[in-house]
Enzyme design. Structure first.
Site, PDB file in Angstrom:
ATOM      1  N   LYS A  63     -42.456  -4.455  19.845  1.00 23.22           N
ATOM      2  CA  LYS A  63     -42.692  -5.018  21.185  1.00 23.22           C
ATOM      3  C   LYS A  63     -41.545  -5.957  21.516  1.00 23.22           C
ATOM      4  O   LYS A  63     -40.899  -6.495  20.610  1.00 23.22           O
ATOM      5  CB  LYS A  63     -43.994  -5.817  21.192  1.00 23.22           C
ATOM      6  CG  LYS A  63     -44.585  -5.991  22.569  1.00 23.22           C
ATOM      7  CD  LYS A  63     -45.467  -4.820  22.919  1.00 23.22           C
ATOM      8  CE  LYS A  63     -46.013  -4.913  24.312  1.00 23.22           C
ATOM      9  NZ  LYS A  63     -47.095  -3.924  24.511  1.00 23.22           N
ATOM     10  N   ASP A 106     -44.389  -2.999  30.145  1.00 22.84           N
ATOM     11  CA  ASP A 106     -45.607  -3.763  29.889  1.00 22.84           C
ATOM     12  C   ASP A 106     -45.718  -4.688  31.112  1.00 22.84           C
ATOM     13  O   ASP A 106     -45.131  -4.374  32.160  1.00 22.84           O
ATOM     14  CB  ASP A 106     -45.481  -4.543  28.549  1.00 22.84           C
ATOM     15  CG  ASP A 106     -46.832  -5.071  28.047  1.00 22.84           C
ATOM     16  OD1 ASP A 106     -47.587  -4.290  27.467  1.00 22.84           O
ATOM     17  OD2 ASP A 106     -47.146  -6.257  28.257  1.00 22.84           O
TER      18      ASP A 106
HETATM   19  N1  GLU Z   1     -47.012  -1.553  26.910  1.00 22.81           N
HETATM   20  C1  GLU Z   1     -47.882  -0.450  26.635  1.00 22.81           C
HETATM   21  C2  GLU Z   1     -48.817  -0.794  25.500  1.00 22.81           C
HETATM   22  O1  GLU Z   1     -49.240  -1.932  25.391  1.00 22.81           O
HETATM   23  C3  GLU Z   1     -47.134   0.871  26.459  1.00 22.81           C
HETATM   24  C4  GLU Z   1     -46.074   0.903  25.415  1.00 22.81           C
HETATM   25  C5  GLU Z   1     -45.232   2.188  25.402  1.00 22.81           C
HETATM   26  O2  GLU Z   1     -45.464   3.079  26.204  1.00 22.81           O
HETATM   27  O3  GLU Z   1     -44.356   2.235  24.547  1.00 22.81           O
HETATM   28  O4  GLU Z   1     -49.219   0.010  24.714  1.00 22.81           O
END
Ligand code: GLU
Length: 449
Positions: A130, A170
């Site tokens: 992340k 996100d």
């Molecule tokens: N931000 C999204 C999550 O919390 C998607 C992440 C992604 O598609 O890599 O899973």
């Protein structure tokens, strides 16, 4: 904090707290997973022997960097960028980028930690990571957004790649930002490496149904939980919090499945529309005009705008928190139960506090934790990576069908794992245990990684 931790696991948790001081959200996310793992160590003593839990709690790599940019008044601004590459046992690090003033290392680590297990539950070849920055997109001009994204990528590009780490969106990062980030990456490396980011625009490597995937997926998960209970969404009164990408497509799917959603919200307040949320208006306000949700009430006079209101006090059958972490407290959970709520499916990451989760589990309502319920977004990102890898583009129907099958299989995996480990109906245990086992087995097979 009251301890539900197995005595063999308690010291590991204490060590995480001591080594990561002040990172309360990270501690919270770790504690919740560790609370589920006692019975796993009984079944798989080799996990304890090889210190898999201790290793999983330590990110493989953490990158923190300066992001300088110039605002429209020609003033220099400095933000802090992060990318936490948490675990790559199952595939390249995968997870979104969050742009929000609350972002700090602890927030990114909690999100990265959750992402490991969420991604494992999808059964797709993706590890967990992340990133983001303490940058506030609110009120920024188009030019400022572009310059920020370009500066952010000018540092981040060194650490990512289609086989290394694949960021996506996100909070605060949608299609527009992914476009700016991809454009800058492409200039820096001089390669059209589509698979380095997901959530790209349809027409230049993006997948159909990715935009809808998180909200649709969380609603599919909710539907599966209700099916087990011989119930359905038809005619259900629903609360949805948030008004971003997840909330919008949760509302859309809930309406398609015959439910009625009466709320949405942003960080300033709540809209309550007893006739049912006018989704076309929300899309126009949020996706096109980038306005605040308050303005909904100036188009629909019958709708109420409650500044700083508490959405969870409104009676409902079903609730979907789709805004942000810790938005639903123990008191809110108790109020929901008292008002007759029978199911909660989390579109956001860790939106319910530990006290709230406990109340839902004790009341034995259908409770789908975010790492299972909202996995449809990242699963569809993995479908986007598949399309990029074979230079293909699938239809909306085909991709959405795959998403629905993936959500069904995540639901069944969590449900069956909870049964197997003696906590039937407890999707928190099911999700934590099933996700953990998959990652742990891969780590064990790869030696001391
Ligand atoms: N931000 C999204 C999550 O919390 C998607 C992440 C992604 O598609 O890599 O899973």
């Amino acid at each position: 904090m009251g301890s539900n931790l197995d005595e063999k696991i308690e010291p590991t948790f204490q060590q995480v707290v001591n080594r990561n001081p002040g990172e309360s959200e990270f501690h919270q996310a770790v504690r919740e997973v560790l609370e589920s793992l006692g019975p796993v160590l009984v079944k798989y003593p080799e996990f304890a022997h090889h210190k898999i839990i201790e290793r999983i709690c330590e990110p493989e790599r953490q990158i923190i960097f300066r992001v300088p940019w110039m605002d429209t008044n020609k003033e220099v601004q400095i933000n802090r960028g992060f990318r936490v590459q948490f675990n790559s046992a199952l595939g390249p690090y995968k997870g979104g980028l969050r742009l929000h003033p609350s972002v700090n290392l602890g927030i990114i680590k909690f999100l990265g930690f959750e992402q490991i297990f969420k991604n494992a539950l999808t059964s797709m070849p993706i590890g967990g990571g992340k990133g983001g920055a303490d940058f506030d997109p609110k009120g920024k001009t188009e030019g400022e957004m572009m310059r920020f994204c370009q500066s952010f990528m000018t540092e981040l590009y060194r650490y990512i790649g289609e086989y290394t780490d694949v960021p996506a969106g996100d909070i605060g990062v949608g299609g527009r930002e992914i476009g700016y980030l991809f454009g800058q990456y492409k200039r820096l490396v001089n390669r059209y490496e589509s698979g380095v980011l997901t959530g790209k625009g349809v027409g230049w490597g993006g997948s159909l149904a990715r935009t809808e995937a998180t909200g649709y997926g969380a609603t599919f998960f909710l539907n599966e939980m209700l099916k087990v209970r011989n119930d359905s969404l038809d005619g259900k009164l629903c609360l949805v919090s948030g008004a971003g990408n997840v909330a919008i497509y949760a509302i859309e799917k809930l309406h398609q499945l015959g439910a009625k959603v009466v709320t949405c919200s942003d960080s300033n307040g709540v809209i309550y529309d007893e006739k049912g949320i006018d989704l076309a208006l929300v899309k126009q306000l949020k996706e096109v005009e980038r306005r605040r949700i308050k303005d909904y009430a100036s188009y629909h006079k019958h709708a109420k705008y409650i500044a700083d209101g508490n959405i969870w006090e409104i009676p409902c059958d079903v609730a979907m928190p789709c805004a942000t972490q810790n938005e639903l407290s123990g008191k809110d959970a108790a109020t929901l139960i008292k008002n007759g709520c029978i199911a909660v499916s989390e579109g956001a990451n860790m939106p319910t506090t530990p006290e709230g989760v406990k109340i839902f589990l004790e009341a034995k309502i259908a409770y789908g934790p975010g790492k299972a319920a909202n996995a449809g977004g990242v699963a569809t990102s993995a479908l986007e990576m598949q399309q990029n890898a074979c230079r293909d583009a699938w239809t909306f129907e085909y991709t959405a069908q795959k998403l629905s099958e993936i959500m069904k299989s995540i639901h069944n995996l969590c449900y069956e794992t909870a049964e197997e480990f003696g906590t039937p109906g407890n999707y928190v245990y099911g999700a934590n245990i099933a996700g953990f086992i998959r990652v742990a087995k891969a780590m064990l097979a790869m030696g001391l990684i």
